[in-house]
Design a protein around this motif. Sequence first.
Motif, PDB file in Angstrom:
ATOM      1  N   ASP A  77      15.327  96.668 -27.015  1.00  0.00           N
ATOM      2  CA  ASP A  77      14.876  95.285 -26.746  1.00  0.00           C
ATOM      3  C   ASP A  77      14.804  94.992 -25.245  1.00  0.00           C
ATOM      4  O   ASP A  77      14.630  93.838 -24.842  1.00  0.00           O
ATOM      5  N   ARG A  78      14.922  96.020 -24.413  1.00  0.00           N
ATOM      6  CA  ARG A  78      15.008  95.777 -22.968  1.00  0.00           C
ATOM      7  C   ARG A  78      13.667  95.350 -22.362  1.00  0.00           C
ATOM      8  O   ARG A  78      13.606  95.017 -21.188  1.00  0.00           O
ATOM      9  N   CYS A  79      12.603  95.363 -23.148  1.00  0.00           N
ATOM     10  CA  CYS A  79      11.292  94.899 -22.664  1.00  0.00           C
ATOM     11  C   CYS A  79      11.177  93.379 -22.689  1.00  0.00           C
ATOM     12  O   CYS A  79      10.175  92.830 -22.245  1.00  0.00           O
ATOM     13  N   ARG A  80      12.176  92.703 -23.197  1.00  0.00           N
ATOM     14  CA  ARG A  80      12.013  91.246 -23.304  1.00  0.00           C
ATOM     15  C   ARG A  80      13.299  90.503 -22.947  1.00  0.00           C
ATOM     16  O   ARG A  80      14.390  91.087 -22.956  1.00  0.00           O
ATOM     17  N   ALA A  81      13.107  89.231 -22.615  1.00  0.00           N
ATOM     18  CA  ALA A  81      14.254  88.354 -22.340  1.00  0.00           C
ATOM     19  C   ALA A  81      13.984  87.022 -23.003  1.00  0.00           C
ATOM     20  O   ALA A  81      12.831  86.589 -23.126  1.00  0.00           O
ATOM     21  N   GLU A  82      15.057  86.381 -23.420  1.00  0.00           N
ATOM     22  CA  GLU A  82      14.931  85.051 -24.019  1.00  0.00           C
ATOM     23  C   GLU A  82      15.338  84.013 -22.987  1.00  0.00           C
ATOM     24  O   GLU A  82      16.375  84.171 -22.325  1.00  0.00           O
ATOM     25  N   ILE A  83      14.544  82.987 -22.848  1.00  0.00           N
ATOM     26  CA  ILE A  83      14.886  81.938 -21.881  1.00  0.00           C
ATOM     27  C   ILE A  83      15.382  80.681 -22.593  1.00  0.00           C
ATOM     28  O   ILE A  83      15.111  80.465 -23.777  1.00  0.00           O
ATOM     29  N   GLY A  84      16.112  79.860 -21.843  1.00  0.00           N
ATOM     30  CA  GLY A  84      16.573  78.575 -22.343  1.00  0.00           C
ATOM     31  C   GLY A  84      16.727  77.614 -21.176  1.00  0.00           C
ATOM     32  O   GLY A  84      16.821  78.044 -20.018  1.00  0.00           O
ATOM     33  N   TYR A  85      16.743  76.317 -21.492  1.00  0.00           N
ATOM     34  CA  TYR A  85      16.808  75.320 -20.415  1.00  0.00           C
ATOM     35  C   TYR A  85      17.292  73.988 -20.954  1.00  0.00           C
ATOM     36  O   TYR A  85      17.205  73.720 -22.161  1.00  0.00           O
ATOM     37  N   ALA A  86      17.787  73.173 -20.072  1.00  0.00           N
ATOM     38  CA  ALA A  86      18.183  71.799 -20.419  1.00  0.00           C
ATOM     39  C   ALA A  86      18.201  70.982 -19.136  1.00  0.00           C
ATOM     40  O   ALA A  86      18.439  71.514 -18.038  1.00  0.00           O
ATOM     41  N   LEU A  87      17.970  69.683 -19.302  1.00  0.00           N
ATOM     42  CA  LEU A  87      17.865  68.784 -18.151  1.00  0.00           C
ATOM     43  C   LEU A  87      18.607  67.483 -18.457  1.00  0.00           C
ATOM     44  O   LEU A  87      18.576  66.993 -19.595  1.00  0.00           O
ATOM     45  N   ALA A  88      19.233  66.914 -17.449  1.00  0.00           N
ATOM     46  CA  ALA A  88      19.904  65.615 -17.615  1.00  0.00           C
ATOM     47  C   ALA A  88      18.889  64.568 -18.089  1.00  0.00           C
ATOM     48  O   ALA A  88      17.750  64.526 -17.611  1.00  0.00           O
ATOM     49  N   PRO A 106       8.450  84.304 -12.289  1.00  0.00           N
ATOM     50  CA  PRO A 106       8.402  85.450 -11.356  1.00  0.00           C
ATOM     51  C   PRO A 106       9.778  85.924 -10.916  1.00  0.00           C
ATOM     52  O   PRO A 106       9.968  87.122 -10.650  1.00  0.00           O
ATOM     53  N   LEU A 107      10.739  85.004 -10.843  1.00  0.00           N
ATOM     54  CA  LEU A 107      12.092  85.404 -10.419  1.00  0.00           C
ATOM     55  C   LEU A 107      12.727  86.344 -11.450  1.00  0.00           C
ATOM     56  O   LEU A 107      13.335  87.358 -11.106  1.00  0.00           O
ATOM     57  N   ILE A 108      12.554  86.008 -12.722  1.00  0.00           N
ATOM     58  CA  ILE A 108      13.145  86.836 -13.788  1.00  0.00           C
ATOM     59  C   ILE A 108      12.436  88.190 -13.839  1.00  0.00           C
ATOM     60  O   ILE A 108      13.078  89.245 -13.922  1.00  0.00           O
ATOM     61  N   LEU A 109      11.099  88.153 -13.766  1.00  0.00           N
ATOM     62  CA  LEU A 109      10.346  89.415 -13.857  1.00  0.00           C
ATOM     63  C   LEU A 109      10.676  90.327 -12.674  1.00  0.00           C
ATOM     64  O   LEU A 109      10.716  91.554 -12.808  1.00  0.00           O
ATOM     65  N   GLU A 110      10.929  89.719 -11.515  1.00  0.00           N
ATOM     66  CA  GLU A 110      11.269  90.524 -10.336  1.00  0.00           C
ATOM     67  C   GLU A 110      12.672  91.131 -10.477  1.00  0.00           C
ATOM     68  O   GLU A 110      12.901  92.288 -10.143  1.00  0.00           O
ATOM     69  N   GLU A 111      13.595  90.330 -10.997  1.00  0.00           N
ATOM     70  CA  GLU A 111      14.980  90.808 -11.087  1.00  0.00           C
ATOM     71  C   GLU A 111      15.177  91.848 -12.196  1.00  0.00           C
ATOM     72  O   GLU A 111      16.046  92.717 -12.087  1.00  0.00           O
ATOM     73  N   PHE A 112      14.348  91.769 -13.240  1.00  0.00           N
ATOM     74  CA  PHE A 112      14.478  92.715 -14.364  1.00  0.00           C
ATOM     75  C   PHE A 112      13.119  93.392 -14.571  1.00  0.00           C
ATOM     76  O   PHE A 112      12.323  92.968 -15.424  1.00  0.00           O
ATOM     77  N   PRO A 113      12.846  94.457 -13.799  1.00  0.00           N
ATOM     78  CA  PRO A 113      11.493  95.037 -13.797  1.00  0.00           C
ATOM     79  C   PRO A 113      11.054  95.603 -15.152  1.00  0.00           C
ATOM     80  O   PRO A 113       9.857  95.754 -15.385  1.00  0.00           O
ATOM     81  N   GLU A 114      11.977  95.891 -16.042  1.00  0.00           N
ATOM     82  CA  GLU A 114      11.569  96.441 -17.344  1.00  0.00           C
ATOM     83  C   GLU A 114      11.025  95.365 -18.283  1.00  0.00           C
ATOM     84  O   GLU A 114      10.410  95.672 -19.301  1.00  0.00           O
ATOM     85  N   ILE A 115      11.270  94.097 -17.937  1.00  0.00           N
ATOM     86  CA  ILE A 115      10.859  93.017 -18.841  1.00  0.00           C
ATOM     87  C   ILE A 115       9.362  92.733 -18.711  1.00  0.00           C
ATOM     88  O   ILE A 115       8.857  92.476 -17.619  1.00  0.00           O
ATOM     89  N   VAL A 116       8.678  92.807 -19.844  1.00  0.00           N
ATOM     90  CA  VAL A 116       7.246  92.484 -19.862  1.00  0.00           C
ATOM     91  C   VAL A 116       6.971  91.252 -20.718  1.00  0.00           C
ATOM     92  O   VAL A 116       5.839  90.785 -20.795  1.00  0.00           O
TER      93      VAL A 116
END
Length: 170
Positions: A77-88, A106-116
């Motif tokens: 599963d290293r080709c993907r990442a799950e994102i989440g967020y919340a705001l006041a 772009p920050l996530i894709l840069e930090e984890f180059p295997e993620i497409v």
Amino acid sequence: MDFSRITLRPYRSTDVDDLLSWASDDRVIRSIHFTKLTSKEDALTFIDKSTIPWRRSICIDDRSIGIMVARPGSGDDRCRAEIGYALAVEYWGQGITPKAVKMAIPLILEEFPEIVRLQALSDAENKASHRVLEKAGFIKEGMFRKYFYFKGEIKDVVLYSFLSTDPIPS
Ligand SMILES: CC(C)(COP(=O)(O)OP(=O)(O)OC[C@H]1O[C@@H](n2cnc3c(N)ncnc32)[C@H](O)[C@@H]1OP(=O)(O)O)[C@@H](O)C(=O)NCCC(=O)NCCS
């Protein structure tokens, strides 16, 4: 909203009161996998001892008003990442989270180059979250019926994805 005021940065211990103000607010945390923070001590522990692989504070004028996270998969599963967020709550409805997601991609894709592939699983009833993802260029792939238990209830969830080759909307 002047979007140049929005930044994503690591948490600092001085964010503790701002963090606590939304992380103890049921209106924010009722839709997310997040244990309510009820004290300054809880909030400081959250800031100092996170196990989340990628986490940034969403800020306005450097003031912490929300959170953006990514959890990369491992093994096959290293080709993907799950994102989440919340705001006041007081900042809802100004387009801040869609902008923050577009900044995070772009920050996530840069930090984890295997993620497409970035993906988000959102409660089928959480229309505000669906709009965030759509405005950030994510594509709705479908609905999983009765997918998981969430706070005691079995939920239908919607899956959205963004591929590293997809354009980030301006
Ligand atoms: C989902 C969430 C992050 C949206 O962030 P946001 O910065 O308000 O996003 P937007 O400003 O783009 O608004 C998104 C949608 O929210 C709705 N909205 C707008 N103002 C709102 C308000 N004051 N209250 C509630 N919803 C509102 C609108 O439907 C809007 O869509 P539109 O732009 O097509 O009208 C925010 O509501 C939140 O933190 N919710 C709780 C946590 C959560 O659900 N996280 C996602 C888990 S998958």
